[in-house]
Design a protein around this motif. Structure first.
Motif, PDB file in Angstrom:
ATOM      1  N   PHE A   1      56.074  64.854 -58.853  1.00  0.00           N
ATOM      2  CA  PHE A   1      57.339  65.582 -58.882  1.00  0.00           C
ATOM      3  C   PHE A   1      58.040  65.207 -60.183  1.00  0.00           C
ATOM      4  O   PHE A   1      58.247  64.026 -60.456  1.00  0.00           O
ATOM      5  CB  PHE A   1      58.206  65.203 -57.671  1.00  0.00           C
ATOM      6  CG  PHE A   1      59.521  65.931 -57.636  1.00  0.00           C
ATOM      7  CD1 PHE A   1      59.595  67.218 -57.151  1.00  0.00           C
ATOM      8  CD2 PHE A   1      60.667  65.324 -58.109  1.00  0.00           C
ATOM      9  CE1 PHE A   1      60.803  67.906 -57.130  1.00  0.00           C
ATOM     10  CE2 PHE A   1      61.888  65.998 -58.098  1.00  0.00           C
ATOM     11  CZ  PHE A   1      61.950  67.292 -57.601  1.00  0.00           C
ATOM     12  N   SER A   2      58.380  66.209 -60.980  1.00  0.00           N
ATOM     13  CA  SER A   2      59.067  65.979 -62.249  1.00  0.00           C
ATOM     14  C   SER A   2      60.449  66.606 -62.196  1.00  0.00           C
ATOM     15  O   SER A   2      60.627  67.682 -61.611  1.00  0.00           O
ATOM     16  CB  SER A   2      58.274  66.581 -63.407  1.00  0.00           C
ATOM     17  OG  SER A   2      57.023  65.942 -63.526  1.00  0.00           O
ATOM     18  N   THR A   3      61.414  65.919 -62.807  1.00  0.00           N
ATOM     19  CA  THR A   3      62.779  66.418 -62.789  1.00  0.00           C
ATOM     20  C   THR A   3      63.525  65.916 -64.017  1.00  0.00           C
ATOM     21  O   THR A   3      63.026  65.062 -64.750  1.00  0.00           O
ATOM     22  CB  THR A   3      63.509  65.988 -61.489  1.00  0.00           C
ATOM     23  OG1 THR A   3      64.756  66.669 -61.390  1.00  0.00           O
ATOM     24  CG2 THR A   3      63.709  64.487 -61.419  1.00  0.00           C
ATOM     25  N   ARG A   4      64.700  66.443 -64.211  1.00  0.00           N
ATOM     26  CA  ARG A   4      65.602  65.985 -65.274  1.00  0.00           C
ATOM     27  C   ARG A   4      66.900  65.587 -64.587  1.00  0.00           C
ATOM     28  O   ARG A   4      67.509  66.392 -63.884  1.00  0.00           O
ATOM     29  CB  ARG A   4      65.825  67.130 -66.263  1.00  0.00           C
ATOM     30  CG  ARG A   4      66.834  66.853 -67.332  1.00  0.00           C
ATOM     31  CD  ARG A   4      66.185  66.319 -68.595  1.00  0.00           C
ATOM     32  NE  ARG A   4      67.041  66.428 -69.748  1.00  0.00           N
ATOM     33  CZ  ARG A   4      68.084  65.654 -69.972  1.00  0.00           C
ATOM     34  NH1 ARG A   4      68.410  64.721 -69.120  1.00  0.00           N
ATOM     35  NH2 ARG A   4      68.819  65.805 -71.055  1.00  0.00           N
ATOM     36  N   LEU A   5      67.310  64.340 -64.765  1.00  0.00           N
ATOM     37  CA  LEU A   5      68.497  63.807 -64.103  1.00  0.00           C
ATOM     38  C   LEU A   5      69.592  63.544 -65.130  1.00  0.00           C
ATOM     39  O   LEU A   5      69.316  63.157 -66.263  1.00  0.00           O
ATOM     40  CB  LEU A   5      68.141  62.512 -63.370  1.00  0.00           C
ATOM     41  CG  LEU A   5      67.050  62.663 -62.309  1.00  0.00           C
ATOM     42  CD1 LEU A   5      66.597  61.293 -61.811  1.00  0.00           C
ATOM     43  CD2 LEU A   5      67.521  63.532 -61.169  1.00  0.00           C
ATOM     44  N   ASP A   6      70.834  63.742 -64.715  1.00  0.00           N
ATOM     45  CA  ASP A   6      71.976  63.539 -65.601  1.00  0.00           C
ATOM     46  C   ASP A   6      72.583  62.159 -65.383  1.00  0.00           C
ATOM     47  O   ASP A   6      72.409  61.542 -64.333  1.00  0.00           O
ATOM     48  CB  ASP A   6      73.050  64.600 -65.330  1.00  0.00           C
ATOM     49  CG  ASP A   6      72.587  65.990 -65.725  1.00  0.00           C
ATOM     50  OD1 ASP A   6      71.885  66.109 -66.751  1.00  0.00           O
ATOM     51  OD2 ASP A   6      72.928  66.947 -65.013  1.00  0.00           O
ATOM     52  N   GLY A   7      73.304  61.714 -66.395  1.00  0.00           N
ATOM     53  CA  GLY A   7      74.050  60.474 -66.282  1.00  0.00           C
ATOM     54  C   GLY A   7      73.575  59.432 -67.267  1.00  0.00           C
ATOM     55  O   GLY A   7      72.654  59.659 -68.056  1.00  0.00           O
ATOM     56  N   ASP A   8      74.241  58.292 -67.212  1.00  0.00           N
ATOM     57  CA  ASP A   8      73.848  57.191 -68.073  1.00  0.00           C
ATOM     58  C   ASP A   8      72.596  56.521 -67.514  1.00  0.00           C
ATOM     59  O   ASP A   8      72.052  56.933 -66.490  1.00  0.00           O
ATOM     60  CB  ASP A   8      74.998  56.190 -68.245  1.00  0.00           C
ATOM     61  CG  ASP A   8      75.393  55.490 -66.953  1.00  0.00           C
ATOM     62  OD1 ASP A   8      74.665  55.575 -65.931  1.00  0.00           O
ATOM     63  OD2 ASP A   8      76.450  54.835 -66.954  1.00  0.00           O
ATOM     64  N   ARG A   9      72.148  55.505 -68.193  1.00  0.00           N
ATOM     65  CA  ARG A   9      70.915  54.793 -67.840  1.00  0.00           C
ATOM     66  C   ARG A   9      70.896  54.361 -66.363  1.00  0.00           C
ATOM     67  O   ARG A   9      69.930  54.586 -65.643  1.00  0.00           O
ATOM     68  CB  ARG A   9      70.808  53.587 -68.773  1.00  0.00           C
ATOM     69  CG  ARG A   9      69.609  52.761 -68.634  1.00  0.00           C
ATOM     70  CD  ARG A   9      69.591  51.681 -69.731  1.00  0.00           C
ATOM     71  NE  ARG A   9      68.385  50.920 -69.604  1.00  0.00           N
ATOM     72  CZ  ARG A   9      67.199  51.326 -70.009  1.00  0.00           C
ATOM     73  NH1 ARG A   9      67.058  52.497 -70.587  1.00  0.00           N
ATOM     74  NH2 ARG A   9      66.145  50.573 -69.835  1.00  0.00           N
TER      75      ARG A   9
END
Length: 159
Positions: free
Chosen positions: A131-139
């Motif tokens: 499962f691949s995704t792009r997540l927002d936010g800092d580290r």
């Protein structure tokens, strides 16, 4: 751990227990945080076998069995690496399931992958998927969200 996170982990552990199965992890992006989350809930020792923290690229090959040529040509942040991390965790820890996490937590890109890129591999009885995704936010937010997503996807795979 919030109550919702506790319930998510408890549900995954209960499904594993009811199926008579176990889990192990190979973590790069999350550096052991998934294993820590899994073992926060009482009774985890019945199903959690262990885990590998393979933060350094060469350790992905040496400890988890990721193909060195794959790492050399595409870097550590790619779906196939997550798949092989999961298979390596399953094999090395003699578990029913392996979960592998790799990605770029930021703030800088890694191996050409933008911050927030996450790949989560699962290897189990007759199952191998990523499962691949792009997540927002800092580290910190990316790493926390990657654990939540991994648990949600794993729970869905277990049914």
């Amino acid at each position: 751990m919030t109550a919702a996170e506790h319930d998510l982990v408890a549900g995954v552990l209960a499904r594993l227990r009811s199926r008579g199965e176990t889990v192990a992890t190979a973590e790069s992006l999350t550096a052991g945080l998934l294993s820590a989350a899994l073992t926060e809930v009482a009774g985890a020792s019945a199903v959690v076998r262990g885990g590998l923290v393979v933060y350094a690229t060469e350790l992905k090959a040496e400890l988890a069995g990721v193909d060195p040529a794959l790492l050399a040509t595409g870097g550590a942040v790619q779906p196939k690496v997550a798949e092989q991390l999961a298979a390596g965790a399953r094999d090395r820890c003699r578990a029913s399931w392996g979960v592998g996490l790799t990605g770029a937590a930021g703030p800088d890109p890694q191996d050409g992958a933008a911050p927030g890129t996450v790949h989560i591999g699962f290897a189990g009885p007759s199952v191998a998927t990523v499962f691949s995704t792009r997540l927002d936010g800092d580290r910190s937010a990316v790493r926390a969200a990657a654990i939540r997503v991994a648990l949600e996807q794993f729970g869905a795979l277990l049914g």
